[in-house]
Design a protein around this motif. Structure first.
Motif, PDB file in Angstrom:
ATOM      1  N   PRO A 195       0.832  -1.204   0.000  1.00 45.29           N
ATOM      2  CA  PRO A 195       0.000   0.000   0.000  1.00 45.29           C
ATOM      3  C   PRO A 195       0.872   1.261   0.000  1.00 45.29           C
ATOM      4  CG  PRO A 195      -0.773  -1.586   1.637  1.00 45.29           C
ATOM      5  CD  PRO A 195       0.543  -2.091   1.134  1.00 45.29           C
ATOM      6  N   LEU A 196       0.482   2.221  -0.832  1.00 40.30           N
ATOM      7  CA  LEU A 196       1.212   3.488  -0.946  1.00 40.30           C
ATOM      8  C   LEU A 196       0.240   4.608  -0.610  1.00 40.30           C
ATOM      9  CD1 LEU A 196       3.706   5.173  -2.025  1.00 40.30           C
ATOM     10  CD2 LEU A 196       2.629   5.046  -4.267  1.00 40.30           C
ATOM     11  N   ALA A 197       0.511   5.312   0.492  1.00 41.41           N
ATOM     12  CA  ALA A 197      -0.362   6.433   0.893  1.00 41.41           C
ATOM     13  C   ALA A 197       0.363   7.726   0.530  1.00 41.41           C
ATOM     14  CB  ALA A 197      -0.696   6.311   2.372  1.00 41.41           C
ATOM     15  N   GLY A 198       0.989   8.415   1.505  1.00 41.44           N
ATOM     16  CA  GLY A 198       1.741   9.636   1.182  1.00 41.44           C
ATOM     17  C   GLY A 198       3.113   9.334   0.613  1.00 41.44           C
ATOM     18  N   GLY A 199       3.621   8.144   0.876  1.00 39.91           N
ATOM     19  CA  GLY A 199       4.938   7.748   0.350  1.00 39.91           C
ATOM     20  C   GLY A 199       6.118   8.302   1.136  1.00 39.91           C
ATOM     21  N   THR A 200       5.876   9.018   2.230  1.00 43.58           N
ATOM     22  CA  THR A 200       6.990   9.698   2.913  1.00 43.58           C
ATOM     23  C   THR A 200       7.897   8.731   3.663  1.00 43.58           C
ATOM     24  OG1 THR A 200       5.648  10.175   4.883  1.00 43.58           O
ATOM     25  CG2 THR A 200       5.723  11.879   3.175  1.00 43.58           C
ATOM     26  N   LEU A 236       7.909   5.235   2.542  1.00 47.57           N
ATOM     27  CA  LEU A 236       8.306   4.295   1.481  1.00 47.57           C
ATOM     28  C   LEU A 236       9.382   4.882   0.583  1.00 47.57           C
ATOM     29  CD1 LEU A 236       4.842   2.758   0.492  1.00 47.57           C
ATOM     30  CD2 LEU A 236       6.794   1.564   1.508  1.00 47.57           C
ATOM     31  N   ALA A 259      -7.941   6.744   6.999  1.00 45.20           N
ATOM     32  CA  ALA A 259      -6.510   6.432   7.072  1.00 45.20           C
ATOM     33  C   ALA A 259      -5.662   7.438   6.303  1.00 45.20           C
ATOM     34  CB  ALA A 259      -6.269   5.031   6.522  1.00 45.20           C
ATOM     35  N   THR A 308       5.640  16.453  13.771  1.00 46.09           N
ATOM     36  CA  THR A 308       6.055  15.455  12.771  1.00 46.09           C
ATOM     37  C   THR A 308       6.763  16.138  11.610  1.00 46.09           C
ATOM     38  OG1 THR A 308       4.237  13.989  13.370  1.00 46.09           O
ATOM     39  CG2 THR A 308       5.210  13.658  11.210  1.00 46.09           C
ATOM     40  N   GLY A 341       2.206  13.182   4.509  1.00 46.79           N
ATOM     41  CA  GLY A 341       2.203  12.017   5.403  1.00 46.79           C
ATOM     42  C   GLY A 341       0.819  11.806   6.003  1.00 46.79           C
ATOM     43  N   THR A 342       0.437  10.539   6.181  1.00 44.03           N
ATOM     44  CA  THR A 342      -0.919  10.225   6.647  1.00 44.03           C
ATOM     45  C   THR A 342      -0.891   9.527   8.012  1.00 44.03           C
ATOM     46  OG1 THR A 342      -0.953   8.036   5.603  1.00 44.03           O
ATOM     47  CG2 THR A 342      -1.685   9.907   4.252  1.00 44.03           C
ATOM     48  N   ASN A 354       1.447   6.449   9.294  1.00 48.97           N
ATOM     49  CA  ASN A 354       2.220   6.575  10.538  1.00 48.97           C
ATOM     50  C   ASN A 354       2.042   5.341  11.425  1.00 48.97           C
ATOM     51  OD1 ASN A 354       2.498   8.896  13.288  1.00 48.97           O
ATOM     52  ND2 ASN A 354       4.068   8.454  11.805  1.00 48.97           N
ATOM     53  N   ALA A 357       9.238   4.939  16.937  1.00 51.63           N
ATOM     54  CA  ALA A 357       9.500   6.356  17.193  1.00 51.63           C
ATOM     55  C   ALA A 357       8.472   7.280  16.560  1.00 51.63           C
ATOM     56  CB  ALA A 357      10.892   6.704  16.667  1.00 51.63           C
ATOM     57  N   ALA A 358       7.405   6.732  15.986  1.00 51.83           N
ATOM     58  CA  ALA A 358       6.406   7.585  15.337  1.00 51.83           C
ATOM     59  C   ALA A 358       5.709   8.465  16.375  1.00 51.83           C
ATOM     60  CB  ALA A 358       5.401   6.713  14.596  1.00 51.83           C
ATOM     61  N   LYS A 415       7.365  15.684  23.022  1.00 51.42           N
ATOM     62  CA  LYS A 415       8.344  14.951  22.195  1.00 51.42           C
ATOM     63  C   LYS A 415       9.714  15.531  22.481  1.00 51.42           C
ATOM     64  CE  LYS A 415       9.798  14.608  17.332  1.00 51.42           C
ATOM     65  NZ  LYS A 415       9.362  14.502  15.930  1.00 51.42           N
ATOM     66  N   ALA A 471      13.034  16.106  13.266  1.00 54.85           N
ATOM     67  CA  ALA A 471      13.823  15.296  14.201  1.00 54.85           C
ATOM     68  C   ALA A 471      12.978  14.108  14.630  1.00 54.85           C
ATOM     69  CB  ALA A 471      14.214  16.119  15.416  1.00 54.85           C
TER      70      ALA A 471
HETATM   71  C1  LIG Z   1      11.985  14.043   6.297  1.00 60.14           C
HETATM   72  C2  LIG Z   1      11.047  13.164   7.079  1.00 60.14           C
HETATM   73  C3  LIG Z   1      10.734  13.496   8.386  1.00 60.14           C
HETATM   74  C4  LIG Z   1       9.863  12.674   9.125  1.00 60.14           C
HETATM   75  N1  LIG Z   1       9.585  13.037  10.401  1.00 60.14           N
HETATM   76  C5  LIG Z   1       8.738  12.276  11.135  1.00 60.14           C
HETATM   77  C6  LIG Z   1       8.442  12.644  12.471  1.00 60.14           C
HETATM   78  O1  LIG Z   1       8.935  13.643  13.023  1.00 60.14           O
HETATM   79  N2  LIG Z   1       7.573  11.844  13.173  1.00 60.14           N
HETATM   80  C7  LIG Z   1       7.000  10.738  12.602  1.00 60.14           C
HETATM   81  O2  LIG Z   1       6.201  10.058  13.279  1.00 60.14           O
HETATM   82  N3  LIG Z   1       7.268  10.371  11.337  1.00 60.14           N
HETATM   83  C8  LIG Z   1       8.128  11.113  10.588  1.00 60.14           C
HETATM   84  N4  LIG Z   1       8.419  10.752   9.295  1.00 60.14           N
HETATM   85  C9  LIG Z   1       7.866   9.496   8.763  1.00 60.14           C
HETATM   86  C10 LIG Z   1       6.582   9.615   7.907  1.00 60.14           C
HETATM   87  O3  LIG Z   1       6.402  10.907   7.389  1.00 60.14           O
HETATM   88  C11 LIG Z   1       5.335   9.208   8.698  1.00 60.14           C
HETATM   89  O4  LIG Z   1       5.487   7.914   9.264  1.00 60.14           O
HETATM   90  C12 LIG Z   1       4.056   9.243   7.837  1.00 60.14           C
HETATM   91  O5  LIG Z   1       2.940   9.209   8.679  1.00 60.14           O
HETATM   92  C13 LIG Z   1       3.951   8.071   6.862  1.00 60.14           C
HETATM   93  O6  LIG Z   1       2.732   8.202   6.160  1.00 60.14           O
HETATM   94  P1  LIG Z   1       2.662   8.014   4.578  1.00 60.14           P
HETATM   95  O7  LIG Z   1       1.258   8.235   4.185  1.00 60.14           O
HETATM   96  O8  LIG Z   1       3.676   8.864   3.892  1.00 60.14           O
HETATM   97  O9  LIG Z   1       3.063   6.475   4.496  1.00 60.14           O
HETATM   98  P2  LIG Z   1       3.699   5.644   3.278  1.00 60.14           P
HETATM   99  O10 LIG Z   1       5.136   5.973   3.127  1.00 60.14           O
HETATM  100  O11 LIG Z   1       2.841   5.720   2.073  1.00 60.14           O
HETATM  101  O12 LIG Z   1       3.555   4.165   3.910  1.00 60.14           O
HETATM  102  C14 LIG Z   1       4.233   3.814   5.097  1.00 60.14           C
HETATM  103  C15 LIG Z   1       3.966   2.320   5.392  1.00 60.14           C
HETATM  104  O13 LIG Z   1       2.613   2.130   5.763  1.00 60.14           O
HETATM  105  C16 LIG Z   1       1.944   1.262   4.823  1.00 60.14           C
HETATM  106  N5  LIG Z   1       0.605   1.857   4.663  1.00 60.14           N
HETATM  107  C17 LIG Z   1       0.316   3.154   4.392  1.00 60.14           C
HETATM  108  N6  LIG Z   1      -1.015   3.351   4.440  1.00 60.14           N
HETATM  109  C18 LIG Z   1      -1.576   2.153   4.749  1.00 60.14           C
HETATM  110  C19 LIG Z   1      -2.916   1.721   4.940  1.00 60.14           C
HETATM  111  N7  LIG Z   1      -3.965   2.561   4.872  1.00 60.14           N
HETATM  112  N8  LIG Z   1      -3.130   0.414   5.252  1.00 60.14           N
HETATM  113  C20 LIG Z   1      -2.094  -0.454   5.363  1.00 60.14           C
HETATM  114  N9  LIG Z   1      -0.803  -0.093   5.187  1.00 60.14           N
HETATM  115  C21 LIG Z   1      -0.546   1.207   4.880  1.00 60.14           C
HETATM  116  C22 LIG Z   1       2.799   1.282   3.582  1.00 60.14           C
HETATM  117  O14 LIG Z   1       2.674   0.095   2.806  1.00 60.14           O
HETATM  118  C23 LIG Z   1       4.192   1.411   4.184  1.00 60.14           C
HETATM  119  O15 LIG Z   1       4.633   0.166   4.669  1.00 60.14           O
HETATM  120  C24 LIG Z   1       9.292  11.520   8.532  1.00 60.14           C
HETATM  121  C25 LIG Z   1       9.600  11.196   7.196  1.00 60.14           C
HETATM  122  C26 LIG Z   1      10.472  11.992   6.488  1.00 60.14           C
HETATM  123  C27 LIG Z   1      10.790  11.636   5.052  1.00 60.14           C
END
Ligand SMILES: Cc1cc2nc3c(=O)[nH]c(=O)nc-3n(C[C@H](O)[C@H](O)[C@H](O)COP(=O)(O)OP(=O)(O)OC[C@H]3O[C@@H](n4cnc5c(N)ncnc54)[C@H](O)[C@@H]3O)c2cc1C
Length: 288
Positions: free
Chosen positions: A32-37, A39, A76, A103, A112-113, A117, A124-125, A187, A195
């Protein structure tokens, strides 16, 4: 070295039902690809195995924040920016607003979603401690239907979750607090933005007749997964605000956490600072 782009494919189903059917046909083969941040960081580091991504971004069923049946329901795909900007979240769940603000930085908060998260399952999320403190439930969906799991039972260990290979995180339900509430989020990172937490603690308490009638404490970065500090909670539950057993609670917290040394902090730092943060939380609670 980066991943090799031709090893990756993006599947864009026309509906959520079609997406779930594809996941059921070959469980575990679609990512699954949500925001990709998260992945894209792993891809960029060359640590993401060749995969087919399942693009979730067009599914309206996974979006939005709504109030229903005594709870706020977060799709989500709710972004950190949406959490920061929602009036009902400010009103009922200030810890979630603080988690979202803490975050990454604005660009990450825009993409990011909340589902990502949780499903990325990093210890550490930053939203998990708040979700634990608020007694959240996770709604999971597959072709077999929907089921709900209490969020404090969702993480089973390091990167291990109660999430089957054909299931998606569909929504997060957070019950609306009743009565006189106390909310706390802290935090500790190297900077105020961009951070990853060295430690993170969120708490919610309901106060009745000057005593702690309900209390949940969520902590991050101090165990293989985000956890409830149940030993510390047990020491404090039912106690009068005028004489909270602060030293005993700080001591009890040691039984909850199992921090490790890593590039961000030592286990000793995490242990000392998490107990200090708990002490700070309790001093604020005592002045309520
Ligand atoms: C520069 C930077 C700084 C960051 N700082 C923080 C921070 O301070 N605190 C923090 O907590 N995080 C941080 N993050 C991490 C990230 O941004 C978060 O974890 C964000 O919430 C991930 O969400 P996403 O939608 O981008 O997930 P994605 O990258 O799309 O997916 C993350 C994982 O979850 C799975 N997934 C996504 N959605 C679903 C769904 N609906 N059902 C099942 N599986 C799913 C994906 O397959 C993958 O394994 C940071 C990332 C970066 C690049």
């Amino acid at each position: 070295m980066r991943g090799y782009l031709p090893d990756f494919d993006v599947c864009v189903p026309a509906s959520l039902g079609e997406a779930l059917a594809l996941m059921a046909q070959a469980p575990g083969t679609l990512t699954p690809l949500a925001g990709g941040t998260d992945l894209m960081v792993v891809y960029n580091a060359g640590r993401l195995k060749a995969t087919r991504f399942l693009d979730l971004s067009s599914f309206e069923e996974l979006r939005g924040i709504r109030e229903e049946a005594g709870a706020l329901t977060f799709g989500a795909l709710t972004t950190f920016t949406e959490l920061r900007e929602c009036r009902a979240v400010h009103q009922h769940f200030p810890n979630l607003v603080k988690s979202a603000r803490a975050t990454g930085a604005l660009a990450i908060q825009n993409r990011g979603t909340l589902g990502g998260n949780i499903a990325n399952a990093s210890p550490a999320a930053d939203t998990p401690p708040s979700l634990l403190a608020y007694g959240a439930e996770v709604e999971l969906r597959s072709v077999r239907g929907s089921r709900r799991v209490a969020y404090d039972r969702f993480h089973l260990g390091y990167k291990a979750m109660d999430l089957a290979p054909d299931e998606l995180v569909a929504a997060i339900h957070v019950p609306l607090p009743t009565g006189r509430g106390f909310h706390y989020f802290r935090k500790v990172g190297t900077r105020q933005a961009q951070a990853i937490s060295k430690t993170c603690l969120a708490a919610y308490a309901r106060i009745e007749d000057g005593c702690v009638a309900e209390l949940r404490i969520g902590v991050g970065s101090v165990a293989p997964a985000p956890i409830r500090a149940r030993h510390a909670e047990a020491v404090l539950l039912g106690q009068p605000l005028a004489s909270l057993p602060m030293a005993a609670a700080r001591e009890a917290l040691l039984a909850d956490i199992s921090p490790i040394d890593d590039i961000r902090a030592t286990a000793r730092y995490r242990s000392v600072v998490t107990r200090n943060v708990l002490g700070h939380m309790l001093r604020e609670l005592a002045t309520l």
